[in-house]
Design a protein around this motif. Sequence first.
Motif, PDB file in Angstrom:
ATOM      1  N   LEU A  30       0.828  -1.210   0.000  1.00 56.29           N
ATOM      2  CA  LEU A  30       0.000   0.000   0.000  1.00 56.29           C
ATOM      3  C   LEU A  30       0.862   1.259   0.000  1.00 56.29           C
ATOM      4  CD1 LEU A  30      -2.834  -1.129   2.431  1.00 56.29           C
ATOM      5  CD2 LEU A  30      -3.042  -0.701  -0.024  1.00 56.29           C
ATOM      6  N   GLU A  31       1.996   1.200   0.666  1.00 58.97           N
ATOM      7  CA  GLU A  31       2.919   2.337   0.635  1.00 58.97           C
ATOM      8  C   GLU A  31       3.445   2.544  -0.782  1.00 58.97           C
ATOM      9  OE1 GLU A  31       5.797   1.277   3.556  1.00 58.97           O
ATOM     10  OE2 GLU A  31       4.495   1.779   5.258  1.00 58.97           O
ATOM     11  N   ASP A  32       3.748   1.452  -1.476  1.00 61.68           N
ATOM     12  CA  ASP A  32       4.188   1.563  -2.876  1.00 61.68           C
ATOM     13  C   ASP A  32       3.088   2.172  -3.751  1.00 61.68           C
ATOM     14  OD1 ASP A  32       6.612   0.444  -2.235  1.00 61.68           O
ATOM     15  OD2 ASP A  32       6.074  -1.586  -2.885  1.00 61.68           O
ATOM     16  N   CYS A  33       1.839   1.752  -3.507  1.00 59.30           N
ATOM     17  CA  CYS A  33       0.710   2.279  -4.283  1.00 59.30           C
ATOM     18  C   CYS A  33       0.537   3.780  -4.059  1.00 59.30           C
ATOM     19  CB  CYS A  33      -0.582   1.554  -3.911  1.00 59.30           C
ATOM     20  SG  CYS A  33      -0.625  -0.176  -4.442  1.00 59.30           S
ATOM     21  N   LEU A  34       0.682   4.219  -2.825  1.00 59.38           N
ATOM     22  CA  LEU A  34       0.552   5.650  -2.530  1.00 59.38           C
ATOM     23  C   LEU A  34       1.679   6.447  -3.171  1.00 59.38           C
ATOM     24  CD1 LEU A  34      -0.608   5.458   1.202  1.00 59.38           C
ATOM     25  CD2 LEU A  34      -1.927   6.376  -0.722  1.00 59.38           C
ATOM     26  N   ALA A  35       2.872   5.858  -3.234  1.00 56.66           N
ATOM     27  CA  ALA A  35       3.996   6.533  -3.891  1.00 56.66           C
ATOM     28  C   ALA A  35       3.721   6.683  -5.388  1.00 56.66           C
ATOM     29  CB  ALA A  35       5.287   5.752  -3.651  1.00 56.66           C
ATOM     30  N   ILE A  36       3.125   5.657  -5.998  1.00 64.63           N
ATOM     31  CA  ILE A  36       2.764   5.710  -7.423  1.00 64.63           C
ATOM     32  C   ILE A  36       1.748   6.824  -7.663  1.00 64.63           C
ATOM     33  CG2 ILE A  36       1.541   4.460  -9.261  1.00 64.63           C
ATOM     34  CD1 ILE A  36       2.784   1.869  -8.028  1.00 64.63           C
ATOM     35  N   LEU A  37       0.771   6.937  -6.786  1.00 64.91           N
ATOM     36  CA  LEU A  37      -0.274   7.951  -6.956  1.00 64.91           C
ATOM     37  C   LEU A  37       0.263   9.355  -6.711  1.00 64.91           C
ATOM     38  CD1 LEU A  37      -3.204   6.017  -5.271  1.00 64.91           C
ATOM     39  CD2 LEU A  37      -3.009   6.643  -7.692  1.00 64.91           C
ATOM     40  N   LEU A  38       1.201   9.495  -5.787  1.00 64.79           N
ATOM     41  CA  LEU A  38       1.830  10.800  -5.567  1.00 64.79           C
ATOM     42  C   LEU A  38       2.572  11.246  -6.822  1.00 64.79           C
ATOM     43  CD1 LEU A  38       2.746  13.179  -3.806  1.00 64.79           C
ATOM     44  CD2 LEU A  38       4.631  11.739  -2.972  1.00 64.79           C
ATOM     45  N   GLU A  39       3.303  10.311  -7.417  1.00 62.01           N
ATOM     46  CA  GLU A  39       4.034  10.631  -8.651  1.00 62.01           C
ATOM     47  C   GLU A  39       3.053  10.971  -9.781  1.00 62.01           C
ATOM     48  OE1 GLU A  39       7.424   8.680 -11.635  1.00 62.01           O
ATOM     49  OE2 GLU A  39       6.602   7.504  -9.963  1.00 62.01           O
ATOM     50  N   LEU A  40       1.931  10.240  -9.867  1.00 68.61           N
ATOM     51  CA  LEU A  40       0.923  10.526 -10.884  1.00 68.61           C
ATOM     52  C   LEU A  40       0.372  11.936 -10.704  1.00 68.61           C
ATOM     53  CD1 LEU A  40      -1.170   9.837 -13.091  1.00 68.61           C
ATOM     54  CD2 LEU A  40      -2.572   8.786 -11.276  1.00 68.61           C
ATOM     55  N   ASP A  41       0.056  12.300  -9.482  1.00 66.19           N
ATOM     56  CA  ASP A  41      -0.493  13.631  -9.205  1.00 66.19           C
ATOM     57  C   ASP A  41       0.489  14.725  -9.626  1.00 66.19           C
ATOM     58  OD1 ASP A  41      -2.619  15.299  -7.892  1.00 66.19           O
ATOM     59  OD2 ASP A  41      -0.959  15.842  -6.588  1.00 66.19           O
ATOM     60  N   GLN A  42       1.751  14.515  -9.315  1.00 70.02           N
ATOM     61  CA  GLN A  42       2.768  15.505  -9.672  1.00 70.02           C
ATOM     62  C   GLN A  42       2.930  15.611 -11.188  1.00 70.02           C
ATOM     63  OE1 GLN A  42       6.031  13.864  -7.396  1.00 70.02           O
ATOM     64  NE2 GLN A  42       5.587  15.147  -5.598  1.00 70.02           N
ATOM     65  N   ARG A  43       2.911  14.472 -11.877  1.00 69.13           N
ATOM     66  CA  ARG A  43       3.072  14.486 -13.340  1.00 69.13           C
ATOM     67  C   ARG A  43       1.879  15.135 -14.031  1.00 69.13           C
ATOM     68  NH1 ARG A  43       5.650   8.541 -14.927  1.00 69.13           N
ATOM     69  NH2 ARG A  43       7.781   8.984 -14.219  1.00 69.13           N
ATOM     70  N   LEU A  44       0.680  14.865 -13.545  1.00 70.19           N
ATOM     71  CA  LEU A  44      -0.520  15.475 -14.145  1.00 70.19           C
ATOM     72  C   LEU A  44      -0.467  16.996 -14.078  1.00 70.19           C
ATOM     73  CD1 LEU A  44      -3.393  13.169 -12.825  1.00 70.19           C
ATOM     74  CD2 LEU A  44      -2.754  13.499 -15.228  1.00 70.19           C
ATOM     75  N   LYS A  45       0.169  17.508 -13.039  1.00 73.39           N
ATOM     76  CA  LYS A  45       0.202  18.960 -12.819  1.00 73.39           C
ATOM     77  C   LYS A  45       1.445  19.633 -13.393  1.00 73.39           C
ATOM     78  CE  LYS A  45      -2.495  18.443  -8.571  1.00 73.39           C
ATOM     79  NZ  LYS A  45      -2.490  18.462  -7.094  1.00 73.39           N
ATOM     80  N   SER A  46       2.359  18.803 -13.934  1.00 77.62           N
ATOM     81  CA  SER A  46       3.618  19.422 -14.377  1.00 77.62           C
ATOM     82  C   SER A  46       4.095  18.994 -15.761  1.00 77.62           C
ATOM     83  CB  SER A  46       4.730  19.122 -13.363  1.00 77.62           C
ATOM     84  OG  SER A  46       4.967  17.721 -13.289  1.00 77.62           O
TER      85      SER A  46
END
Length: 341
Positions: free
Chosen positions: A302-318
């Motif tokens: 689950l920690e790995d999944c949250l890290a993936i989603l954090l990276e997705l959020d950052q990429r969508l905005k940048s």
Amino acid sequence: MPEEKKLRQLAAGGCPVFYFYSTEGYLVRQAGQMICRVLAEDAEEVTVLDGAAPQIEQIVMAAGTISFFGTRRVVWLPELDPGAYSDADLDALCDTITSAENAVLVLCSAFAPEWGKLKLSKRAQKLAAHCRKLGYAEELAKPRPAELKAMLMERAAGQGASLAQNAADVLLERCGEDLFLLENEVDKLCALAGYGTVTAAMVARMGTVSLEADVFEMIRMINAKNASGACQKLQTLLRLQQEPVAITAAMIGSYIDLYRVKLGQKHGKNYSVVFKDFGYKGSDFRLKRSAQTAAHYSLAQLEDCLAILLELDQRLKSQPVSAQILLETALCQLALAGSNG
């Protein structure tokens, strides 16, 4: 909900006051409407006094007016808040209830829950005790999910239709536990089904749009190693013009729920305790479903999944990359992270 048969027996016995209270405004109003309908069969009219604290003079006048036909008037206070009265006015209200000879009073109160439960103030406790001593007072508990499903299926049956068990499950997921919304949805879907059988597919296709419910369904597909199905669900959400950032936020919220529940399990606490400790509002049904899904994950996954989603959020905005490509890539990464044990 109180049984109509019981309320009829009380009314026939001359019960002078009915007091319904709950955290669910819909429940108390429905109970108030039911007893007013029963009482109005043998009364001249129903006088409705709206507001949290109707003036005592209004209540006295409504309760004391003698009916032309010699029947008892019904005085309904559908939005009463005992805490909105001063101590003196609350005493006056209790005295009015005690002395009313020409009327039956119906009182309804909806209170905001504290940590998901009803907690009555001292004034509310005083009024409830007084009504219980003189007549009838009842706390209307919020129905549990199983009870809600039974209510929904019964409502569909009352219209000559049938609501499949899995369709009731999907309805709860999409609408939460708002009784008013759920009953409206059942009525709409029964009409859509031509008063035949309402299926889960109908609910998903024509029911109220819920981004959280659709995203959670997508996560269950990922958990079932159905990445292609999850991507198809994602494409449907994008065609419905759901914003990629909003989809990502809903996914992050769902995985945070999974993580919190899993962390609670590690420390011997079930989803109900997690619900209370983290200050969730409404029902714990959402965390119950999360607990079922979290059972297939480890905390590290689950920690790995949250890290993936954090990276997705950052990429969508940048990054000037297609949002659909970024989202589909993240779904595949989530599926892979969930399978790595």
